[in-house]
Design an enzyme around this catalytic site. Structure first.
Site, PDB file in Angstrom:
ATOM      1  N   HIS A   1      -4.479   0.206   6.109  1.00 34.23           N
ATOM      2  CA  HIS A   1      -3.301  -0.536   6.578  1.00 34.23           C
ATOM      3  C   HIS A   1      -1.979   0.218   6.470  1.00 34.23           C
ATOM      4  O   HIS A   1      -0.936  -0.359   6.165  1.00 34.23           O
ATOM      5  CB  HIS A   1      -3.193  -1.893   5.870  1.00 34.23           C
ATOM      6  CG  HIS A   1      -2.622  -2.945   6.783  1.00 34.23           C
ATOM      7  ND1 HIS A   1      -2.354  -4.229   6.401  1.00 34.23           N
ATOM      8  CD2 HIS A   1      -2.257  -2.865   8.098  1.00 34.23           C
ATOM      9  CE1 HIS A   1      -1.857  -4.899   7.422  1.00 34.23           C
ATOM     10  NE2 HIS A   1      -1.795  -4.087   8.462  1.00 34.23           N
TER      11      HIS A   1
ATOM     12  N   ARG B   1       0.831  -1.214   0.000  1.00 32.77           N
ATOM     13  CA  ARG B   1       0.000   0.000   0.000  1.00 32.77           C
ATOM     14  C   ARG B   1       0.861   1.258   0.000  1.00 32.77           C
ATOM     15  O   ARG B   1       0.573   2.244  -0.688  1.00 32.77           O
ATOM     16  CB  ARG B   1      -0.931  -0.011   1.224  1.00 32.77           C
ATOM     17  CG  ARG B   1      -2.065  -0.987   1.029  1.00 32.77           C
ATOM     18  CD  ARG B   1      -2.469  -1.719   2.290  1.00 32.77           C
ATOM     19  NE  ARG B   1      -2.734  -3.103   1.901  1.00 32.77           N
ATOM     20  CZ  ARG B   1      -3.868  -3.502   1.315  1.00 32.77           C
ATOM     21  NH1 ARG B   1      -4.865  -2.668   1.155  1.00 32.77           N
ATOM     22  NH2 ARG B   1      -4.009  -4.745   0.909  1.00 32.77           N
TER      23      ARG B   1
ATOM     24  N   LYS C   1      -9.472  -1.315   2.655  1.00 34.01           N
ATOM     25  CA  LYS C   1      -8.450  -1.587   3.675  1.00 34.01           C
ATOM     26  C   LYS C   1      -7.278  -0.611   3.538  1.00 34.01           C
ATOM     27  O   LYS C   1      -6.582  -0.610   2.529  1.00 34.01           O
ATOM     28  CB  LYS C   1      -7.956  -3.032   3.503  1.00 34.01           C
ATOM     29  CG  LYS C   1      -6.716  -3.381   4.305  1.00 34.01           C
ATOM     30  CD  LYS C   1      -6.369  -4.836   4.111  1.00 34.01           C
ATOM     31  CE  LYS C   1      -4.959  -5.143   4.597  1.00 34.01           C
ATOM     32  NZ  LYS C   1      -4.627  -6.565   4.444  1.00 34.01           N
TER      33      LYS C   1
HETATM   34 MG    MG Z   1      -2.146  -8.662   1.263  1.00 37.55          MG
END
Ligand code: MG
Length: 489
Positions: free
Chosen positions: A132, A81, A130
């Site tokens: 994260h 990410r 998500k």
């Molecule tokens: Mg993953």
């Protein structure tokens, strides 16, 4: 006699007219949608050879767009990410491993994300899914360029016992506020809720331009397909959840078509890392690739990727040039008509030439494979040189011992001839080994070195708290390692 002033005035009027006409006719900045699936293996969808479940919407997306078959993410979630959002290898921006709830670290608020770059170019921005990259308020999407956020802010297996309900739950946030606490059973609605939120945002932002970043909770364990999809495939809960993801992609693309935005919307579908075979088992697969999530073998980091932009990306095409999530920031900023400054340094390069068919060559001279803070391999063209021991993946029982290598004793693979990395051909290609060793050594000096001035720090807060009151778990019950930033999930 002609009045020279009149001529000058006429010329300036004509120039102004030409400029304004050019501006009027310049292409509007495209909308951008990035659909980022969690732990989806290279072989888990139809366009990349899946046979255990059907993915008709992704099949159609690939038929109308381009498959990217050498597209790289990172071995684990948070790193992947950070890479997508900053255009940098995770280690450069202080994100070498995975974050846990209430940890003190997160992606540094000083980093300029793709959302911030596009927002400064006039884009409406949303993150649905998500996050994260740290769960403290300072680190949330709303502090990193997103106008709005809706989702579970970390992995769906990071449940804690809620004081309010006594149940093991994960939080579902709207912007910076906990909207719901989800048990595993309630998680079965997460794809449907996220899809509705994404479609609502597209409808509201249709006058554009907009940037929708959609990092799904699916298909990360625990595997919790929506009720409508349970039992629908021959591949158990995992196959059912992939089918639901495919449905969600269809809903998003249908909304774009219905609003007549298709010819000005780039949609990228990809995954954050390889399949989590160690937990999910053989239902998920890296297809022909070796290794799985948590590994720098191809199966850990090469992800199934499709780019779609009717009228701009040639339908039914395949691109095998090396590219990856780090290239999305410079690519989208370029397409939006902006420029990325030379400082702070980023690792990604504009890959719009690959997407639009103007250049078949990778915009990067090499791709580097990090696990944690360590450089493990480098790829240039068809060749991949491994310079460190590589494990086959995370959580695999009875795994084979990692295959050894070092900068002095590297392994070389010809990925064009041997995509499964079965045969070390270093002895037959000493000149290739020397070339790639030099690239690896230079990168070791740069990002492989903790003292390197080109490495930037993560964000750190004092006194981090869980974002909902939780019952303190004893260390024995807690699955998480000490501190944050480990390369584990
Ligand atoms: Mg993953």
């Amino acid at each position: 006699m002609t009045d020279p002033n009149l001529v000058a005035r006429l010329v300036s009027v004509l120039v102004a007219l030409a400029v304004s006409t050019g501006t009027t006719h310049a292409a509007a900045p495209p909308n951008v949608v990035v659909i980022f699936i969690d732990d989806l293996g290279y072989g888990d969808i139809g366009p990349f050879g899946a046979t255990k479940q059907q993915t008709p919407n992704l099949d159609r997306m690939a038929a109308e767009g381009m498959k990217l078959t050498s597209f790289y993410a990172a071995p684990v979630c948070s790193v992947s990410r950070a890479q997508l959002l900053t255009g940098c290898y995770g280690v450069r921006v202080g994100v070498p491993g995975v974050y846990f709830p209430a940890g003190p670290k997160g992606l540094n608020p000083a980093e300029v994300t793709i959302a911030e770059r596009l927002k400064s170019l006039g884009y409406a921005t949303a993150c649905v899914g998500k996050w994260h990259l740290g769960d403290q308020p300072e680190f949330l999407p709303t502090r990193q360029g997103f106008d709005r956020y809706y989702g579970i802010p970390y992995s769906n297996d990071m449940q804690r016992v809620s004081v309010a309900t006594g149940q093991r739950v994960v939080p579902l946030l709207r912007d910076e506020t906990v909207a719901e606490l989800l048990t595993d059973e309630m998680q079965t609605a997460i794809v449907e809720k996220s899809t509705a939120e994404a479609v609502r945002f597209i409808e509201e932002a249709k006058d554009g331009p907009f940037f929708l970043y959609m990092p799904h909770t699916a298909v990360h364990a625990p595997i919790v397909p929506g009720k409508r999809f349970q039992g629908k495939t021959q591949n158990g809960k995992f196959g059912d959840w992939v089918a639901e993801v495919d449905w969600s992609v269809g809903e998003v693309l249908d909304a774009i078509r219905r609003l007549k935005l298709a010819d000005n919307t780039l949609v990228i579908f990809t995954s954050d890392n390889g399949p989590w075979v160690g937990v999910v088992g053989d239902a998920t697969t890296a297809g022909p690739l070796r290794g799985s999530k948590g590994s720098t073998w191809e199966g850990g980091v090469r992800v199934p990727t499709i780019a779609w932009w009717p009228g701009r990306i040639k339908p039914g095409t395949t691109c095998d040039a090396v590219a990856g999530t780090i290239d999305l920031l410079p690519t989208c900023v370029k397409l939006a008509g902006g420029t990325v400054p030379s400082e702070p340094v980023i690792d990604g390069r504009d890959m719009s030439g690959l997407l639009l068919g103007s250049s078949p060559e990778s915009p990067r001279y090499a791709h580097f494979y990090f696990l944690g803070e360590g450089l493990q391999a480098v790829r240039k063209g068809r060749w991949k040189l491994a310079i460190a021991s590589q494990a086959s993946g995370m959580g695999i029982k009875n795994a084979l011992a990692p295959e050894p290598a070092s900068l002095d004793q590297p392994r070389l693979y010809d990925l064009d001839a041997d995509i499964g990395e079965t045969t070390n051909v270093a002895a037959s290609h000493p000149e290739v080994v020397a070339d790639l060793k030099a690239l690896a050594a230079a990168m070791q000096q740069d990002l492989g070195n903790p003292q390197s001035p080109t490495r930037r720090p993560p964000g750190i807060v004092a006194n981090p708290q869980t974002i909902y009151p939780t019952v303190l778990q004893s260390p024995k019950q807690s699955k998480e390692p000490k501190g944050t930033g480990s390369a584990r999930e």
